[in-house]
Motif scaffolding. Sequence first.
Motif, PDB file in Angstrom:
ATOM      1  N   ASN A   6       0.828  -1.210   0.000  1.00  0.00           N
ATOM      2  CA  ASN A   6       0.000   0.000   0.000  1.00  0.00           C
ATOM      3  C   ASN A   6       0.861   1.258   0.000  1.00  0.00           C
ATOM      4  O   ASN A   6       0.791   2.088   0.915  1.00  0.00           O
ATOM      5  N   THR A  54      -1.946   8.098  -2.532  1.00  0.00           N
ATOM      6  CA  THR A  54      -1.778   6.670  -2.773  1.00  0.00           C
ATOM      7  C   THR A  54      -1.545   6.419  -4.256  1.00  0.00           C
ATOM      8  O   THR A  54      -1.843   7.269  -5.102  1.00  0.00           O
ATOM      9  N   ASP A  93      -1.634   3.360  -7.528  1.00  0.00           N
ATOM     10  CA  ASP A  93      -2.074   2.053  -7.994  1.00  0.00           C
ATOM     11  C   ASP A  93      -0.911   1.074  -7.919  1.00  0.00           C
ATOM     12  O   ASP A  93       0.257   1.473  -7.938  1.00  0.00           O
ATOM     13  N   GLU A  94      -1.241  -0.211  -7.827  1.00  0.00           N
ATOM     14  CA  GLU A  94      -0.208  -1.243  -7.842  1.00  0.00           C
ATOM     15  C   GLU A  94       0.527  -1.195  -9.180  1.00  0.00           C
ATOM     16  O   GLU A  94      -0.089  -1.377 -10.238  1.00  0.00           O
ATOM     17  N   VAL A  95       1.803  -0.911  -9.136  1.00  0.00           N
ATOM     18  CA  VAL A  95       2.630  -0.833 -10.337  1.00  0.00           C
ATOM     19  C   VAL A  95       3.834  -1.736 -10.137  1.00  0.00           C
ATOM     20  O   VAL A  95       4.480  -1.690  -9.087  1.00  0.00           O
TER      21      VAL A  95
END
Length: 315
Positions: A253, A264, A266-268
């Motif tokens: 996170n 925050t 995004d999942e990269v």
Amino acid sequence: MNWGILGAANIAQKALIPAIREAGSTVFAVAARDLQRARDYASHNQIEHALSYDELLAHPDIDIIYNPLPNSGHLPLTVKALEAGKHVLCEKPLTLNAAEVQTMMAAQQVSGKVVMEAFFYRFHPQIQRLLEIVRSGQLGELRTMRSAFTFTLGNPDDIRWDPRLGGGAFYDVGCYCVDIMRLVAGKAPVAVQAVAQFTESRVDHTTSALLDFGGFVGHLDASFAVPFEQFLTVVGAHGVVHLNAPFVSMGHNATLTLNGLPETFDEVNGYTQMVQHFERAARGEETVQYPLHLDSLDQARILDQVLKQVGYPGF
């Protein structure tokens, strides 16, 4: 592009092989000193060819070599790959010292190929946002930086406990703290102070260092002997920015907090972003973002200063 993997390494299996495939390229072959180990690794990871080191380096269908060998194997096998006409993405730390970086630079110049140190974390959007904040002046003049990267390395047989292979916490995780501080500062420190705690085999299990950037100071902690922790805090005259997961962001996170306000991301997959950039550089479509002469040489010189101060073997 076709990639060859030097060594049956866990990091390749967990991170680079999926990233190469996500980027649309092929893991063509893996090599190991033990050919049966290479075959088992190839079978487990659906890689077509299992070869010896020499066979992999000489193979005409391989464009890029990924070198995740123990630190002591980075220079000799990268130079051999360059001499064989391959581009090389080499794990961090690039070499054991600055003199080895210069040797690698000379081999790269002769070959005309691209070499880059595989600091994948740099390619995550949070790092670009961090640098944007610092460069914009929102923090004012920088005052201090603090960073840590630690975890408990419990396996006594892990190669990172072996000084002959370039083991130790500072080489393995301290290099991340140094690297991110260099990125933020935009320059190398003018002086360093460091202390370390060593195992009986003279590998540091914990190293702490102060990096004097001339006007502001960075403090870092690297350890194999305490629970997992990672962070970066940059303090300026007018603000503070904090990253809770600067180095290993997937599944953590990743949040950047600027003056108490969180952002925050995004999942990269930073590994995929790194592979894509390196392939574009290898094809001549863009300039490599972190060239050895402008980046890795400064990094190695700082590592040398710290390791010399703490009395690491060979320094």
